[in-house]
Write a protein that holds these residues in place. Structure first.
Motif, mmCIF file in Angstrom:
data_model
loop_
_atom_site.group_PDB
_atom_site.id
_atom_site.type_symbol
_atom_site.label_atom_id
_atom_site.label_comp_id
_atom_site.label_asym_id
_atom_site.label_seq_id
_atom_site.Cartn_x
_atom_site.Cartn_y
_atom_site.Cartn_z
ATOM 1 N N GLU A 102 0.948 -0.896 -0.443
ATOM 2 C CA GLU A 102 -0.103 -0.070 -0.318
ATOM 3 C C GLU A 102 1.211 1.305 -0.466
ATOM 4 N N GLY A 103 1.911 1.294 0.746
ATOM 5 C CA GLY A 103 2.721 2.603 0.628
ATOM 6 C C GLY A 103 3.438 2.785 -0.646
ATOM 7 N N ILE A 163 6.356 -5.035 11.807
ATOM 8 C CA ILE A 163 6.101 -3.860 10.842
ATOM 9 C C ILE A 163 5.084 -4.962 10.299
ATOM 10 N N GLY A 164 4.440 -4.383 10.071
ATOM 11 C CA GLY A 164 2.796 -4.344 8.969
ATOM 12 C C GLY A 164 1.785 -5.557 8.847
ATOM 13 N N ALA A 205 8.780 5.740 6.694
ATOM 14 C CA ALA A 205 8.188 6.694 5.467
ATOM 15 C C ALA A 205 6.376 6.102 5.149
ATOM 16 N N GLU A 206 6.286 5.655 6.246
ATOM 17 C CA GLU A 206 3.926 5.256 6.157
ATOM 18 C C GLU A 206 3.503 5.428 7.109
ATOM 19 N N ALA A 207 3.896 6.298 8.365
ATOM 20 C CA ALA A 207 3.813 6.684 9.537
ATOM 21 C C ALA A 207 2.653 7.812 9.099
ATOM 22 N N LYS A 264 -1.283 4.317 12.305
ATOM 23 C CA LYS A 264 -0.343 3.843 11.623
ATOM 24 C C LYS A 264 1.637 4.260 12.251
ATOM 25 N N ILE A 265 1.485 3.846 12.402
ATOM 26 C CA ILE A 265 2.776 4.426 13.568
ATOM 27 C C ILE A 265 4.262 3.362 13.066
#
Length: 160
Positions: free
Chosen positions: A12-13, A90-91, A113-115, A121-122
């Motif tokens: 998704e990221g 992660i994930g 990068a996705e936080a 989203k941590i």
């Protein structure tokens, strides 16, 4: 160099970064080029604030494009199949209870990068994400945050 740091992303990221990159390259670059062209038509560039603003915007867009391209080049994609549910990783999505207030919440643990805290989203590098990483269901975790200490009990670990 920090530019070559591995970037951990979900599919998704990766998709979000690719979409932003495409937009910047195909739409935003043309918009900025048109602004520069229009500003040049006003004459004397030495006192032309529209030209200065357009050039600054161009520099920002080009910098963002370079950043996104670098992120994609150094991306490590987390495959859904690789996401563990026996420990926080992660994930995964982790449901916790705040032991001080009794509130329950769900966090998705992602790479930095996705936080996106608004979407819960941590980052695995942020205090809460770092504190939860590697823990199991039933664990009670004390995490130092800027406001003090939070104590969570891990209730559930799952995939999307």
């Amino acid at each position: 160099m920090a530019e070559n740091k591995q970037v951990i992303l979900t599919y998704e990221g990766i998709k979000k970064i690719e979409e932003e990159l495409e937009y910047l390259k195909t739409v935003k670059r043309k918009e900025v080029a048109q602004k520069i062209k229009t500003a040049i038509s006003y004459g004397d560039l030495s006192e032309n604030s529209e030209y200065d603003e357009a050039k600054n915007e161009q520099a920002f867009v080009e910098g963002r494009i370079a950043t996104l391209e670098n992120m994609l080049k150094n991306a490590k994609v987390i495959d859904e199949e690789d996401i563990k549910t026996d420990v926080v990783s992660i994930g995964c999505i982790v449901r916790v209870r705040d032991l001080d207030y009794g509130d329950e919440m769900e966090f998705t643990i992602v790479g930095s990068a996705e936080a996106d805290f608004k979407k819960m989203k941590i980052s695995n590098e942020a205090p809460i994400g770092k504190g939860l990483m590697g823990k199991k269901v039933g664990d009670k975790v004390e995490i130092q945050v800027p406001d003090g200490t939070i104590t969570y009990e891990i209730l559930e670990i799952k995939r999307h």
